[in-house]
Motif scaffolding. Sequence first.
Motif, PDB file in Angstrom:
ATOM      1  N   LEU A 160      42.576  60.424 -19.816  1.00 21.52           N
ATOM      2  CA  LEU A 160      43.807  60.318 -19.031  1.00 21.52           C
ATOM      3  C   LEU A 160      44.301  61.694 -18.580  1.00 21.52           C
ATOM      4  N   LEU A 161      44.235  62.663 -19.464  1.00 16.69           N
ATOM      5  CA  LEU A 161      44.646  64.015 -19.093  1.00 16.69           C
ATOM      6  C   LEU A 161      43.803  64.545 -17.932  1.00 16.69           C
ATOM      7  N   GLU A 162      42.508  64.281 -17.986  1.00 18.90           N
ATOM      8  CA  GLU A 162      41.627  64.746 -16.918  1.00 18.90           C
ATOM      9  C   GLU A 162      41.937  64.067 -15.582  1.00 18.90           C
ATOM     10  N   THR A 163      42.163  62.765 -15.627  1.00 16.93           N
ATOM     11  CA  THR A 163      42.482  62.065 -14.377  1.00 16.93           C
ATOM     12  C   THR A 163      43.831  62.515 -13.832  1.00 16.93           C
ATOM     13  N   CYS A 164      44.799  62.750 -14.709  1.00 18.32           N
ATOM     14  CA  CYS A 164      46.102  63.263 -14.252  1.00 18.32           C
ATOM     15  C   CYS A 164      45.946  64.666 -13.665  1.00 18.32           C
ATOM     16  N   ARG A 165      45.069  65.441 -14.244  1.00 15.65           N
ATOM     17  CA  ARG A 165      44.828  66.801 -13.737  1.00 15.65           C
ATOM     18  C   ARG A 165      44.331  66.769 -12.293  1.00 15.65           C
ATOM     19  N   TYR A 166      43.304  65.990 -12.037  1.00 15.50           N
ATOM     20  CA  TYR A 166      42.706  65.983 -10.706  1.00 15.50           C
ATOM     21  C   TYR A 166      43.550  65.226  -9.686  1.00 15.50           C
ATOM     22  N   ASP A 211      57.286  49.737  -8.174  1.00 18.98           N
ATOM     23  CA  ASP A 211      55.943  49.155  -8.216  1.00 18.98           C
ATOM     24  C   ASP A 211      55.223  49.614  -9.485  1.00 18.98           C
ATOM     25  N   VAL A 212      54.377  48.736 -10.009  1.00 23.48           N
ATOM     26  CA  VAL A 212      53.694  49.019 -11.278  1.00 23.48           C
ATOM     27  C   VAL A 212      52.222  48.659 -11.177  1.00 23.48           C
ATOM     28  N   VAL A 213      51.378  49.564 -11.666  1.00 15.78           N
ATOM     29  CA  VAL A 213      49.979  49.264 -11.926  1.00 15.78           C
ATOM     30  C   VAL A 213      49.788  49.369 -13.438  1.00 15.78           C
ATOM     31  N   GLY A 214      49.249  48.331 -14.038  1.00 17.08           N
ATOM     32  CA  GLY A 214      49.020  48.328 -15.476  1.00 17.08           C
ATOM     33  C   GLY A 214      47.544  48.359 -15.798  1.00 17.08           C
ATOM     34  N   ILE A 215      47.192  48.982 -16.908  1.00 20.95           N
ATOM     35  CA  ILE A 215      45.819  48.969 -17.384  1.00 20.95           C
ATOM     36  C   ILE A 215      45.822  48.710 -18.886  1.00 20.95           C
ATOM     37  N   ASP A 216      44.959  47.781 -19.312  1.00 24.26           N
ATOM     38  CA  ASP A 216      44.894  47.406 -20.726  1.00 24.26           C
ATOM     39  C   ASP A 216      43.559  46.729 -20.974  1.00 24.26           C
ATOM     40  N   ASN A 217      42.960  46.992 -22.128  1.00 31.75           N
ATOM     41  CA  ASN A 217      41.693  46.309 -22.431  1.00 31.75           C
ATOM     42  C   ASN A 217      41.892  45.009 -23.203  1.00 31.75           C
ATOM     43  N   VAL A 218      43.164  44.691 -23.549  1.00 36.19           N
ATOM     44  CA  VAL A 218      43.513  43.433 -24.225  1.00 36.19           C
ATOM     45  C   VAL A 218      42.576  43.199 -25.421  1.00 36.19           C
ATOM     46  N   ASN A 219      42.513  44.188 -26.311  1.00 39.06           N
ATOM     47  CA  ASN A 219      41.618  44.049 -27.467  1.00 39.06           C
ATOM     48  C   ASN A 219      42.186  43.077 -28.496  1.00 39.06           C
ATOM     49  N   ASP A 220      41.402  42.775 -29.505  1.00 35.88           N
ATOM     50  CA  ASP A 220      41.772  41.737 -30.471  1.00 35.88           C
ATOM     51  C   ASP A 220      42.322  42.313 -31.772  1.00 35.88           C
ATOM     52  N   TYR A 221      42.948  43.487 -31.717  1.00 37.22           N
ATOM     53  CA  TYR A 221      43.587  44.041 -32.917  1.00 37.22           C
ATOM     54  C   TYR A 221      44.614  43.047 -33.476  1.00 37.22           C
ATOM     55  N   TYR A 222      45.330  42.370 -32.588  1.00 39.97           N
ATOM     56  CA  TYR A 222      46.122  41.207 -32.982  1.00 39.97           C
ATOM     57  C   TYR A 222      45.940  40.141 -31.912  1.00 39.97           C
ATOM     58  N   GLU A 223      46.537  38.991 -32.114  1.00 36.17           N
ATOM     59  CA  GLU A 223      46.250  37.811 -31.295  1.00 36.17           C
ATOM     60  C   GLU A 223      46.339  38.089 -29.792  1.00 36.17           C
ATOM     61  N   THR A 224      45.236  37.872 -29.111  1.00 38.58           N
ATOM     62  CA  THR A 224      45.190  38.152 -27.671  1.00 38.58           C
ATOM     63  C   THR A 224      46.039  37.171 -26.870  1.00 38.58           C
ATOM     64  N   SER A 225      46.300  35.997 -27.438  1.00 35.72           N
ATOM     65  CA  SER A 225      47.114  35.016 -26.717  1.00 35.72           C
ATOM     66  C   SER A 225      48.507  35.570 -26.424  1.00 35.72           C
ATOM     67  N   LEU A 226      49.057  36.370 -27.338  1.00 32.58           N
ATOM     68  CA  LEU A 226      50.373  36.971 -27.118  1.00 32.58           C
ATOM     69  C   LEU A 226      50.296  38.004 -25.996  1.00 32.58           C
ATOM     70  N   LYS A 227      49.225  38.767 -25.960  1.00 29.40           N
ATOM     71  CA  LYS A 227      49.048  39.757 -24.893  1.00 29.40           C
ATOM     72  C   LYS A 227      48.886  39.075 -23.534  1.00 29.40           C
ATOM     73  N   VAL A 243      40.976  53.626 -10.901  1.00 28.80           N
ATOM     74  CA  VAL A 243      42.402  53.307 -10.772  1.00 28.80           C
ATOM     75  C   VAL A 243      43.135  54.429 -10.040  1.00 28.80           C
ATOM     76  N   PHE A 244      42.836  55.671 -10.401  1.00 26.66           N
ATOM     77  CA  PHE A 244      43.505  56.800  -9.756  1.00 26.66           C
ATOM     78  C   PHE A 244      43.033  56.996  -8.316  1.00 26.66           C
ATOM     79  N   ALA A 245      41.791  56.602  -8.028  1.00 20.59           N
ATOM     80  CA  ALA A 245      41.293  56.702  -6.654  1.00 20.59           C
ATOM     81  C   ALA A 245      41.973  55.688  -5.746  1.00 20.59           C
ATOM     82  N   ASP A 246      42.342  54.538  -6.315  1.00 19.42           N
ATOM     83  CA  ASP A 246      42.950  53.462  -5.530  1.00 19.42           C
ATOM     84  C   ASP A 246      44.453  53.626  -5.334  1.00 19.42           C
TER      85      ASP A 246
END
Length: 340
Positions: free
Chosen positions: A115-121, A26-42, A76-79
């Motif tokens: 991320l380090l803090e959330t992994c810690r707790y 099972d996978v949970v993904g997180i991404d802000n899909v920014n526009d550094y390059y074409e968002t259509s590919l993302k 995300v970590f709470a869920d």
Amino acid sequence: MKHLITGNAGFIGFHVARTLMARGDDVVGIDNVNDYYETSLKEARLRELERAAQQYGVNYRFERANIANRAALDKVFADHQFDRVIHLAAQAGVRHSIEHPESYVESNLVGFSNLLETCRYAATPHLTYASTSSVYGGNTQMPFNEDHGVDHPLQFYAATKRANELMAHSYSHLFRIPTTGLRFFTVYGPWGRPDMALFKFTRLILEGKPIPVFNHGHHTRDFTYIDDIVEGVIKSSDQVATVDAHWSSDQPAPSTSNAPFRVFNIGNGKPAQLVDYIDALEDALGKKAIREMLPMQAGDILNTHADTGKLEQAVNYRPDTSVREGVEKFVEWYRKYYSV
């Protein structure tokens, strides 16, 4: 297992997520899909992941959020309770960091700290994260080995990634979070990043436009095909980092520790000159490039060559895709995706 993959709309994150689903995880993904390059590919990658989840009958959830937003990560970590966290979200690009260092502070420093803090707790069993071969910077001793000095970065991007390694060690030491850092060497392949040389060269050659060949193509890169990278990432994530029983504070090896911390090179181990890379692309396309020979770019490393012995010994990592084979697979995908 259940995995959190940050940056799963990105090139490497997409492939890692799809491969994990194919083996039944099972996978949970997180991404802000920014526009550094074409968002259509993302967005296309995200649709592929939805299809993969249905195909393999696994649970997949995507969170459109920025890791620099601590509240979003906390939710995300709470869920979810994660067996593994694979951190691949970052602001990439060597030359982009020269013009926009603030983007690297937000994503690579603030985001990684969150991320380090959330992994810690959450008491995360194992955090695997992306570093880069660029940390070797001013070092010219080849091949690059994890015990070499990495204190002379040539661009801000590399400095932030080296900072990630140091931040990870502090959390491994203080809170006993097992962490594994992977120094990627020039990753390429299908669904790749449009700002990378192979993608740009393919587009320009097919359009009949000149390609910029910096340093006249004489620098070398340890080009590593995406399937080989994914194998190494997943094997490293599966095997939890442990304390190095032989580590000595009198002679401290930089890539391991008396904390559950380690850093590996992950590359092909067979560097090729840029001109040979272009030759392989011309053969795959059946078309010659118009080569615009240019001097070295600011911030570029002259040569890269990965010593992957430590990763091979630790997880039986065995890259086996040649440059010519990998380039052919990329061209095949490119023609299909863009209907060229």
